[in-house]
Design an enzyme around this catalytic site. Structure first.
Site, PDB file in Angstrom:
ATOM      1  CD  GLU B 261      47.435  32.904  39.316  1.00 33.77           C
ATOM      2  OE1 GLU B 261      46.519  32.405  39.998  1.00 33.77           O
ATOM      3  OE2 GLU B 261      47.244  33.408  38.187  1.00 33.77           O
ATOM      4  CD  GLU B 290      40.865  38.073  38.698  1.00 40.07           C
ATOM      5  OE1 GLU B 290      40.853  36.832  38.917  1.00 40.07           O
ATOM      6  OE2 GLU B 290      41.759  38.635  38.023  1.00 40.07           O
TER       7      GLU B 290
END
Lengths: 498, 498
Positions: B261, B290
Site C-alpha cells: 500500500e 498497481e
C-alpha cells in the site's frame, strides 16, 4: 404536494450535512499535517454546494404552497424551521459564504500552532480577515432578517435568541456573581483539599473515560471517543464523535471533559430517529445543547453524590497512585477537588462560579467587534482591561492565555459564546425541575444510575428536538422562562453549604 | 474562456471527490456499528451530486470551444481527460446507474455469507442480475464510446487500455508461465525454509510497519496508517490513508501488505501538486497504480537485497521471538520465506509466480461473460476447467475457493482483474529500466535507500500523472511498450538463481 418536495429537498441537505460533519471531525482528529490547504478548498466547495441547495429558488414557492398543506405540530414546526433556514441562506450570497469559510479554515489551522507559539502578530492578520468578513456577513444577514447584526449571528447558533433577552440576564449575573464569588472564596478558604499526585498514564485515563461514558449512558454502537487539540462533540446522531485531550498530570481534567461532551452526545443520540433528516429533528440550538453537557458535567458528575459512585472506579483505574495517597482518594476529597473555585486566566479551565465572568467578557468584546467599535488590533488591550475589571487578573503579552486562548473567533464563530452561560443557567433550571419530578434523584445519581433523569430529559428535551422554539421548550420543560434563580441557588448550595 | 470555465468546474468536482475519498475512508476505518444506514444515504446523495456536476450540459459546449484555446501539452491532456470523463458520465442514464449500483450492493452483501456457506445456488441468481446489468452498461457505454463492450468497462478502470493490447500479452504468459512454474517448483523443492514462530504482538507490528514506511519514503506529514477489514489505499494526495489488518501469527503478511500500500501511497504523494485538482493531475489508471505497489512490494521489499536491510529491524521489533529461533531470523531465511512458490486455489494468497495464472483465468471468464459466450450458470465448470489447465488444480464443488472467492464480480467490478497482472509486468519493466539508469540500484536497496529509485520514478511516472496515455507513459519511462520479457527475467532471476 409542495411539502413533500420540501422534505425530499431537505433530506438531501441533511445527507450533505452528514458528510460535512464527518469531514469536519476528520479535519480536527485525523487529518495529516500537510493536508490542510486542499481540505480547506474541499470543505469550502461542500459549503458552496450546501448553500446552493439551501437557496434553491423553488424553496420559496414550496414554502408558500406548503403552508396550506400541513396541519400537525411536527409538520408545522418543520415548515417554520425550513422557512428560517431558507431565509438565512438566501440572505448571504455564495461568494461571501465561500470567503468566510475559507478564511476561517485557514485562520483556525494557523491558530493551532500560533497559539502555542504565543504568535499574536502572526495571527492578527488572519483574524482581521475573519472578523472583517463576519462583520460583512452580520450586516447582510441583519438587513435581510431585520435584526441587529450581532443578533443575526447569534440567531445562527441559537435560533430565536436575542441580545434583548441576554442583556438583562447577564446584567443580573454581573450584579450578584462578583459578590457571591467573594463569599464563596472566603467560605472555602479554610477547606483543606489534597491534590492528587500523578502521573496518570493515558491508556488508563482512556479506559476510565470509556467506562464512565458507558455508565452514564453513552451508546458506543452509535459513537466514538477520540483525541483532538480542542475537545468537541461532532459527527451525526447515529455516529456521534466526541473528543478529548489527555494530561498526564491530571486525569480529572480529561475525565470531566469527556463527561461534558457525553452530555452533548446523549442529546444527539436521543433525538427522534424518524425526524433525523429534517430541520425539525435537529437539536434546539446551542444554549439547549450546552444545558445538556453542563447538566451532565456540573449538575451531575461533579456533584458529591456522583463522586461517591466515581471514587472507587477512579481508585481502580490508578491503583498505585491511590495506594500512595489514601486520604486524597476518598470520595470527600475527590468531591472537594471538583468544587475548587479560583480566579484564573483560562475559560476552559474555569470553575462554574467564575465561568460566567469569562463569558461576559467575550460577549462584550465580540459585540464590539461586530458593531465596529473595537478593532482586532486593539483586542489584546480590551481583553486585558476586561479581565482586570471582571476577574481582577492581568494578561500582559501572554496572548496565548489571553485573547488567543479560544478557537472560536479564529474559526469564525462570533455570537456563540453567550450560549455557554445560557446553557449553565438552563442546566440548573432543568436539574431543579427534574428533582421536583424525581424525588430520589440524588440517591439514584449516587448509585451512578442516570436512567430516571435520562427518561425525564428524553421526553422533555431530546425527543422535542426543534418542535418548539427554545423559550417554549424551556417553559414546557421547567415551568418557567429562563432565569438566573436556579443557577444562583445551585451555586449557593454546592459552594456555600456542606 | 471556455477552458477556464472547464477547469473551474472540474476543480469543484475534485473538491467533492476529496470529500468522497475521506468519507469513504471513514466508513471503512472509523464508522460506528450503527452508523451504516444513514452513511449509505449520505454517500449516495454525494454520488448523485457528483454525477450531476459531471453531466452538466454546459460541459459539452465548453469542451468544443476550449479545443481552439489550449496549446500546451498539459492543457491538451487535461482537455482529453475531461472529454473522456464527461463522455463516460453522460453515456449511461441515471436509471441504469442506479439499477447496477443496487444489484451490486445486494449481491455483494449476500456474497459475504453465501461465500462462507459455499452457497453457489443461492448466489447464482444475484450474480446473474449483476452480470446482465453490467452487460447492458457495457453495451451502452461501448456504443457511446465506439468501443467493444468489455473494452468499455476496462477503460473505466484503466483509461486507454484495450483487449487488443492485453490478448497477446496474456497469451504469452499462458505460453511460458506454466512450464516456468514447473521449473521453479522443481528447483526450489530442495531449499529448506524455516517458518517463524509467533505470536507477534500487534503494537510491535505497527511500530515496525511505520518504521519501514518511513524508511522507504512514505511521508507521514502527508498521510496515515490505520486498520480496516480489507486493506486499501485511500484519501487524497496530500493526506494518503493506507490501512492494514494485523495477524498475530504472521507479522510478514501485514508488513508486506503495508509496503504494498505504501507503493500506491508514494505514487499519490508524488503526483504534481499544481495539477492536483484537475483530471490530468490524477494517477494514470489502475495498471500503472498497481505497478507502483508491486514495484515496492515484489521488486524491492521482497528482494534478498532489501531483506538484508529489513532483517535486523525485524529482529529488533521481536527480540524474544528472534532469540528463540536464531537460524530462522537470518536475512537468508527471511528472504527465502518471501520467495516461497506454491500452486494454490486462492488469488489473494498467491505468490507472484502463480498470480498471473489466476488473473488469466479471470480475464478469460469475464470477457466471455460480458461477450455473452458464457452464462453465469456455467461459471463453475468454466472455472474448474481453467484451473486444471493453468494451475493443475481442481475445484469440484468447492465454490467458496473457486468462482466465489473474489468479491469483484459480485460487486459489479468486471474489467478490473487484468490490471493486477499488467501492473506486475510494468513493475518488472520499470525496475529493469531503473537498474539500467542507476548502476548501484541493488546496493542502494540493500542499504534501505530508495531515494535514487524514487527520483527516477518521480520524473518518469509520478510527475507525469495523466499527461500521457498509459501506453505512451510506459514507452517514455521504459523505452519499450509493455511486454512480458522483464517480468519473465525477474522470475527467472529471483526464483531460479542463487
Amino acid at each position: 404536494m409542495s411539502y413533500s418536495e420540501l422534505t425530499a429537498h431537505y433530506r438531501r441537505i441533511a445527507h450533505l450535512e452528514h458528510v460535512a460533519a464527518i469531514i469536519g471531525w476528520d479535519e480536527a482528529v485525523m487529518m495529516s499535517r500537510n493536508g490542510g490547504e486542499s481540505r480547506a478548498d474541499a470543505q469550502a466547495s461542500l459549503g458552496v454546494l450546501l448553500h446552493g441547495l439551501r437557496t434553491d429558488p423553488r424553496i420559496g414557492n414550496w414554502i408558500e404552497a406548503a403552508a396550506a398543506e400541513v396541519a400537525g405540530e411536527v409538520e408545522k414546526a418543520n415548515l417554520r424551521e425550513i422557512r428560517r433556514d431558507h431565509a438565512r441562506a438566501v440572505a448571504v450570497d455564495s461568494g461571501l459564504v465561500e470567503a468566510c469559510s475559507r478564511a476561517a479554515t485557514l485562520c483556525e489551522q494557523a491558530w493551532r500552532t500560533q497559539r502555542a507559539d504565543n504568535d499574536w502578530q502572526g495571527h492578527r492578520p488572519l483574524l482581521e480577515e475573519v472578523v472583517a468578513l463576519e462583520r460583512e456577513r452580520a450586516t447582510v444577514l441583519g438587513e435581510a432578517l431585520s435584526l441587529d447584526p450581532y443578533d443575526a449571528l447569534l440567531d445562527g447558533y441559537d435560533p430565536g435568541m436575542r441580545t434583548a433577552m441576554i442583556d438583562p440576564i447577564f446584567e443580573e449575573i454581573g450584579g450578584f456573581l462578583p459578590q457571591l464569588l467573594e463569599q464563596i472564596l472566603e467560605a472555602r478558604a479554610s477547606i483543606r483539599v489534597m491534590p492528587l499526585e500523578g502521573p496518570f498514564d493515558i491508556e488508563s485515563q482512556r479506559r476510565l473515560g470509556r467506562r464512565l461514558m458507558e455508565a452514564v449512558g453513552f451508546d458506543f454502537n452509535c459513537g466514538r471517543l477520540d483525541e483532538s487539540h480542542h475537545p468537541f462533540c461532532g459527527g451525526v446522531s447515529d455516529d456521534v464523535r466526541i473528543t478529548t485531550r489527555y494530561d498526564e498530570s491530571d486525569f480529572t481534567r480529561a475525565l470531566m471533559g469527556v463527561l461534558h461532551e457525553t452530555g452533548h452526545a446523549k442529546y444527539e443520540q436521543g433525538l427522534p430517529v424518524e425526524l433525523v433528516d429534517q430541520p425539525v429533528g435537529q437539536a434546539r440550538g446551542m444554549s439547549v445543547h450546552e444545558s445538556q453537557s453542563l447538566l451532565m458535567e456540573m449538575q451531575v458528575c461533579r456533584s458529591p453524590a456522583f463522586v461517591r459512585f466515581l471514587a472507587p472506579l477512579a481508585r481502580e483505574a490508578f491503583p498505585g497512585r491511590a495506594a500512595a495517597q489514601p486520604d486524597a482518594w476518598t470520595a470527600g476529597n475527590l468531591a472537594a477537588l471538583q468544587a475548587r473555585v479560583e480566579r484564573s486566566l483560562i475559560r476552559v479551565d474555569a470553575d462554574e462560579v467564575t465561568y460566567p465572568l469569562h463569558i461576559v467578557l467575550r460577549y462584550r468584546i465580540e459585540r464590539a467587534l461586530i458593531g465596529g467599535t473595537l478593532e482586532v488590533r486593539d483586542l489584546p488591550e480590551a481583553w486585558d482591561a476586561g479581565m482586570r475589571e471582571l476577574l481582577g487578573l492581568s494578561i500582559g503579552t501572554n496572548y496565548r492565555d489571553g485573547c488567543m486562548q479560544d478557537v472560536h473567533w479564529s474559526s469564525g464563530a462570533l455570537g456563540y459564546f453567550p450560549t455557554y452561560t445560557l446553557g449553565a443557567l438552563l442546566a440548573a433550571q432543568l436539574r431543579q425541575a427534574a428533582a421536583r419530578a424525581i424525588p430520589d434523584l440524588s440517591e439514584r445519581i449516587a448509585e451512578g444510575d442516570l436512567r430516571p433523569l435520562d427518561d425525564w430529559l428524553r421526553e422533555r428535551v431530546w425527543q422535542r428536538a426543534s418542535i418548539l422554539e427554545a423559550p417554549e421548550l424551556i417553559r414546557e420543560a421547567t415551568g418557567a422562562p429562563l432565569g438566573t434563580a436556579a443557577f444562583r441557588a445551585h451555586l449557593e448550595e454546592r459552594y456555600l453549604t456542606g
